[in-house]
Design a protein around this motif. Structure first.
Motif, PDB file in Angstrom:
ATOM      1  N   ALA A  49      -2.208  -3.423  -8.496  1.00  0.00           N
ATOM      2  CA  ALA A  49      -2.275  -4.876  -8.605  1.00  0.00           C
ATOM      3  C   ALA A  49      -1.445  -5.550  -7.515  1.00  0.00           C
ATOM      4  O   ALA A  49      -1.828  -6.593  -6.982  1.00  0.00           O
ATOM      5  N   GLY A  50      -0.304  -4.929  -7.185  1.00  0.00           N
ATOM      6  CA  GLY A  50       0.520  -5.474  -6.109  1.00  0.00           C
ATOM      7  C   GLY A  50      -0.184  -5.442  -4.774  1.00  0.00           C
ATOM      8  O   GLY A  50      -0.084  -6.380  -3.978  1.00  0.00           O
ATOM      9  N   VAL A  51      -0.924  -4.360  -4.508  1.00  0.00           N
ATOM     10  CA  VAL A  51      -1.683  -4.279  -3.254  1.00  0.00           C
ATOM     11  C   VAL A  51      -2.730  -5.373  -3.191  1.00  0.00           C
ATOM     12  O   VAL A  51      -2.901  -6.055  -2.164  1.00  0.00           O
ATOM     13  N   GLU A  84       0.828  -1.202   0.000  1.00  0.00           N
ATOM     14  CA  GLU A  84       0.000   0.000   0.000  1.00  0.00           C
ATOM     15  C   GLU A  84       0.868   1.260   0.000  1.00  0.00           C
ATOM     16  O   GLU A  84       0.507   2.270  -0.625  1.00  0.00           O
ATOM     17  N   ALA A  85       2.006   1.196   0.691  1.00  0.00           N
ATOM     18  CA  ALA A  85       2.917   2.342   0.680  1.00  0.00           C
ATOM     19  C   ALA A  85       3.482   2.568  -0.720  1.00  0.00           C
ATOM     20  O   ALA A  85       3.640   3.716  -1.168  1.00  0.00           O
ATOM     21  N   ARG A  86       3.779   1.479  -1.430  1.00  0.00           N
ATOM     22  CA  ARG A  86       4.266   1.613  -2.809  1.00  0.00           C
ATOM     23  C   ARG A  86       3.187   2.232  -3.697  1.00  0.00           C
ATOM     24  O   ARG A  86       3.501   2.997  -4.628  1.00  0.00           O
ATOM     25  N   LEU A  87       1.937   1.888  -3.436  1.00  0.00           N
ATOM     26  CA  LEU A  87       0.843   2.496  -4.200  1.00  0.00           C
ATOM     27  C   LEU A  87       0.803   4.001  -3.951  1.00  0.00           C
ATOM     28  O   LEU A  87       0.575   4.788  -4.875  1.00  0.00           O
ATOM     29  N   GLY A  88       1.029   4.413  -2.709  1.00  0.00           N
ATOM     30  CA  GLY A  88       1.084   5.839  -2.416  1.00  0.00           C
ATOM     31  C   GLY A  88       2.217   6.535  -3.145  1.00  0.00           C
ATOM     32  O   GLY A  88       2.068   7.666  -3.627  1.00  0.00           O
ATOM     33  N   GLU A  89       3.359   5.854  -3.257  1.00  0.00           N
ATOM     34  CA  GLU A  89       4.483   6.431  -4.006  1.00  0.00           C
ATOM     35  C   GLU A  89       4.132   6.567  -5.487  1.00  0.00           C
ATOM     36  O   GLU A  89       4.518   7.547  -6.131  1.00  0.00           O
ATOM     37  N   ALA A  90       3.418   5.566  -6.015  1.00  0.00           N
ATOM     38  CA  ALA A  90       3.032   5.653  -7.427  1.00  0.00           C
ATOM     39  C   ALA A  90       2.048   6.800  -7.661  1.00  0.00           C
ATOM     40  O   ALA A  90       2.110   7.495  -8.678  1.00  0.00           O
ATOM     41  N   LYS A  91       1.147   7.010  -6.710  1.00  0.00           N
ATOM     42  CA  LYS A  91       0.214   8.132  -6.848  1.00  0.00           C
ATOM     43  C   LYS A  91       0.946   9.467  -6.822  1.00  0.00           C
ATOM     44  O   LYS A  91       0.512  10.444  -7.449  1.00  0.00           O
ATOM     45  N   ALA A  92       2.051   9.524  -6.104  1.00  0.00           N
ATOM     46  CA  ALA A  92       2.789  10.782  -5.974  1.00  0.00           C
ATOM     47  C   ALA A  92       3.338  11.261  -7.308  1.00  0.00           C
ATOM     48  O   ALA A  92       3.634  12.456  -7.466  1.00  0.00           O
ATOM     49  N   LEU A  93       3.484  10.336  -8.268  1.00  0.00           N
ATOM     50  CA  LEU A  93       3.998  10.750  -9.576  1.00  0.00           C
ATOM     51  C   LEU A  93       3.023  11.646 -10.316  1.00  0.00           C
ATOM     52  O   LEU A  93       3.409  12.351 -11.245  1.00  0.00           O
ATOM     53  N   LEU A  94       1.744  11.618  -9.931  1.00  0.00           N
ATOM     54  CA  LEU A  94       0.736  12.408 -10.625  1.00  0.00           C
ATOM     55  C   LEU A  94       0.587  13.814 -10.054  1.00  0.00           C
ATOM     56  O   LEU A  94      -0.044  14.662 -10.670  1.00  0.00           O
ATOM     57  N   TYR A  95       1.150  14.044  -8.885  1.00  0.00           N
ATOM     58  CA  TYR A  95       0.961  15.322  -8.210  1.00  0.00           C
ATOM     59  C   TYR A  95       2.240  16.159  -8.272  1.00  0.00           C
ATOM     60  O   TYR A  95       3.338  15.631  -8.464  1.00  0.00           O
ATOM     61  N   PRO A  96       2.102  17.482  -8.124  1.00  0.00           N
ATOM     62  CA  PRO A  96       3.303  18.331  -8.173  1.00  0.00           C
ATOM     63  C   PRO A  96       4.215  18.081  -6.977  1.00  0.00           C
ATOM     64  O   PRO A  96       3.756  17.728  -5.885  1.00  0.00           O
ATOM     65  N   ARG A  97       5.484  18.256  -7.212  1.00  0.00           N
ATOM     66  CA  ARG A  97       6.480  18.126  -6.154  1.00  0.00           C
ATOM     67  C   ARG A  97       7.019  19.515  -5.810  1.00  0.00           C
ATOM     68  O   ARG A  97       7.334  20.289  -6.700  1.00  0.00           O
ATOM     69  N   ILE A  98       7.100  19.791  -4.546  1.00  0.00           N
ATOM     70  CA  ILE A  98       7.538  21.098  -4.067  1.00  0.00           C
ATOM     71  C   ILE A  98       8.773  20.900  -3.201  1.00  0.00           C
ATOM     72  O   ILE A  98       8.778  20.047  -2.301  1.00  0.00           O
ATOM     73  N   SER A  99       9.798  21.658  -3.469  1.00  0.00           N
ATOM     74  CA  SER A  99      11.012  21.635  -2.661  1.00  0.00           C
ATOM     75  C   SER A  99      11.473  23.067  -2.440  1.00  0.00           C
ATOM     76  O   SER A  99      11.271  23.928  -3.294  1.00  0.00           O
ATOM     77  N   GLY A 100      12.037  23.316  -1.305  1.00  0.00           N
ATOM     78  CA  GLY A 100      12.491  24.669  -1.003  1.00  0.00           C
ATOM     79  C   GLY A 100      13.668  24.646  -0.047  1.00  0.00           C
ATOM     80  O   GLY A 100      13.940  23.638   0.616  1.00  0.00           O
ATOM     81  N   SER A 101      14.359  25.749   0.005  1.00  0.00           N
ATOM     82  CA  SER A 101      15.504  25.908   0.906  1.00  0.00           C
ATOM     83  C   SER A 101      15.579  27.351   1.361  1.00  0.00           C
ATOM     84  O   SER A 101      15.236  28.270   0.612  1.00  0.00           O
ATOM     85  N   VAL A 102      15.977  27.512   2.608  1.00  0.00           N
ATOM     86  CA  VAL A 102      16.108  28.845   3.198  1.00  0.00           C
ATOM     87  C   VAL A 102      17.444  28.915   3.929  1.00  0.00           C
ATOM     88  O   VAL A 102      17.855  27.926   4.565  1.00  0.00           O
ATOM     89  N   PHE A 103      18.121  30.034   3.837  1.00  0.00           N
ATOM     90  CA  PHE A 103      19.370  30.190   4.559  1.00  0.00           C
ATOM     91  C   PHE A 103      19.441  31.605   5.115  1.00  0.00           C
ATOM     92  O   PHE A 103      18.766  32.519   4.631  1.00  0.00           O
ATOM     93  N   GLY A 104      20.241  31.799   6.133  1.00  0.00           N
ATOM     94  CA  GLY A 104      20.431  33.110   6.732  1.00  0.00           C
ATOM     95  C   GLY A 104      21.747  33.162   7.498  1.00  0.00           C
ATOM     96  O   GLY A 104      22.214  32.146   8.014  1.00  0.00           O
ATOM     97  N   THR A 105      22.343  34.340   7.543  1.00  0.00           N
ATOM     98  CA  THR A 105      23.603  34.501   8.256  1.00  0.00           C
ATOM     99  C   THR A 105      23.783  35.975   8.619  1.00  0.00           C
ATOM    100  O   THR A 105      23.058  36.846   8.106  1.00  0.00           O
ATOM    101  N   ALA A 106      24.697  36.227   9.488  1.00  0.00           N
ATOM    102  CA  ALA A 106      24.992  37.621   9.864  1.00  0.00           C
ATOM    103  C   ALA A 106      25.806  38.302   8.768  1.00  0.00           C
ATOM    104  O   ALA A 106      26.722  37.715   8.193  1.00  0.00           O
ATOM    105  N   SER A 107      25.446  39.542   8.460  1.00  0.00           N
ATOM    106  CA  SER A 107      26.152  40.299   7.425  1.00  0.00           C
ATOM    107  C   SER A 107      27.341  41.030   8.057  1.00  0.00           C
ATOM    108  O   SER A 107      27.166  41.808   9.011  1.00  0.00           O
ATOM    109  N   PRO A 108      28.570  40.804   7.563  1.00  0.00           N
ATOM    110  CA  PRO A 108      29.734  41.459   8.176  1.00  0.00           C
ATOM    111  C   PRO A 108      29.750  42.967   7.884  1.00  0.00           C
ATOM    112  O   PRO A 108      29.293  43.426   6.833  1.00  0.00           O
TER     113      PRO A 108
END
Length: 234
Positions: free
Chosen positions: A124-126, A49-73
């Motif tokens: 079918a595997g499920v 069933e988990a593999r079925l969920g992974e297969a469904k994920a191929l139909l939906y958009p994928r979102i990835s992001g990154s954030v960074f911060g540091t002190a400015s000299p």
């Protein structure tokens, strides 16, 4: 101190003499269906069933992001070209915070059949794993019932054979008391000895069958000292 020692010994004796749990057929079934064999089959179905969920994920958009911060000299230029600065080396001088972020969204539009085929295969595997889990549960139930009734049948045969051996022994004693023309022949004695030996062999087979069925019952239920109830065998 003596009272405490006696109490500890009494408690230990009570634990040692505790009767093993005697299970009914329904209890044997329930424990067997909750045992490791059935749990493994159920876990395999959940993995599918988990593999079925992974297969469904191929139909939906994928979102990835990154954030960074540091002190400015805090750096001050000493000439118009800013080839010389103050400070010239590292120093704990900061002026504000510098940061940034990135967000990426990917929406599959056409995967050349990979998504639909992967989804169909995972579905079918499920179904297959669920059927296998149901089959395993059925096999466990059959094995549990076979072990339960096997113990009862073997013990019933032991009781019958014990009574038969006792009757043969009594017949042998009566035979020894006969004298004269009613004295038993050598052939009669050998027949009786053969009958007694056959009954003892069958008694040993019944005892072995009881041990085997009881070991299977304990393995299926996961209770190391489990036994069957005392209900008579119909």
């Amino acid at each position: 101190m003596h009272v405490l020692a006696i109490a500890v010994l009494a408690q230990s004796a009570g634990v040692a003499l505790a009767a093993p749990p005697k299970l009914t057929l329904d209890e044997v079934m329930a424990k067997a269906l909750a045992g490791p064999r059935a749990r493994t089959a159920k876990g395999t179905a959940e993995t599918a069933e988990a593999r079925l969920g992974e297969a469904k994920a191929l139909l939906y958009p994928r979102i990835s992001g990154s954030v960074f911060g540091t002190a400015s000299p805090k750096i001050r230029c000493l000439d118009p070209q800013c080839t010389a600065t103050d400070p010239g080396d590292f120093a704990f001088r900061y002026d504000g915070v510098y940061g940034g972020g990135q967000l990426e969204i990917t929406q599959p539009i056409y995967s050349f059949g990979r998504a639909s085929h992967g989804f169909a295969a995972a579905k079918a595997g499920v179904e297959a794993e669920q059927l296998l889990a149901d089959e395993t549960a059925g096999d466990v139930a059959v094995d549990a019932a076979r072990a339960y009734w096997g113990v009862k049948l073997a013990r019933e045969l032991e009781y019958m054979l014990d009574d038969g051996i006792d009757q043969i022994d009594k017949a042998g004693k009566r035979m020894d008391e006969r004298t004269g023309k009613d004295a038993p022949t050598l052939q009669d004695r050998k027949r009786l000895a053969l009958l007694l030996a056959t009954a003892k062999v069958q008694r040993a087979d019944a005892a072995a069958a009881e041990r085997q069925a009881l070991a299977g019952l304990r393995a299926l239920t996961g209770v190391a000292d489990a036994d069957v109830d005392d209900a008579p065998l119909a």
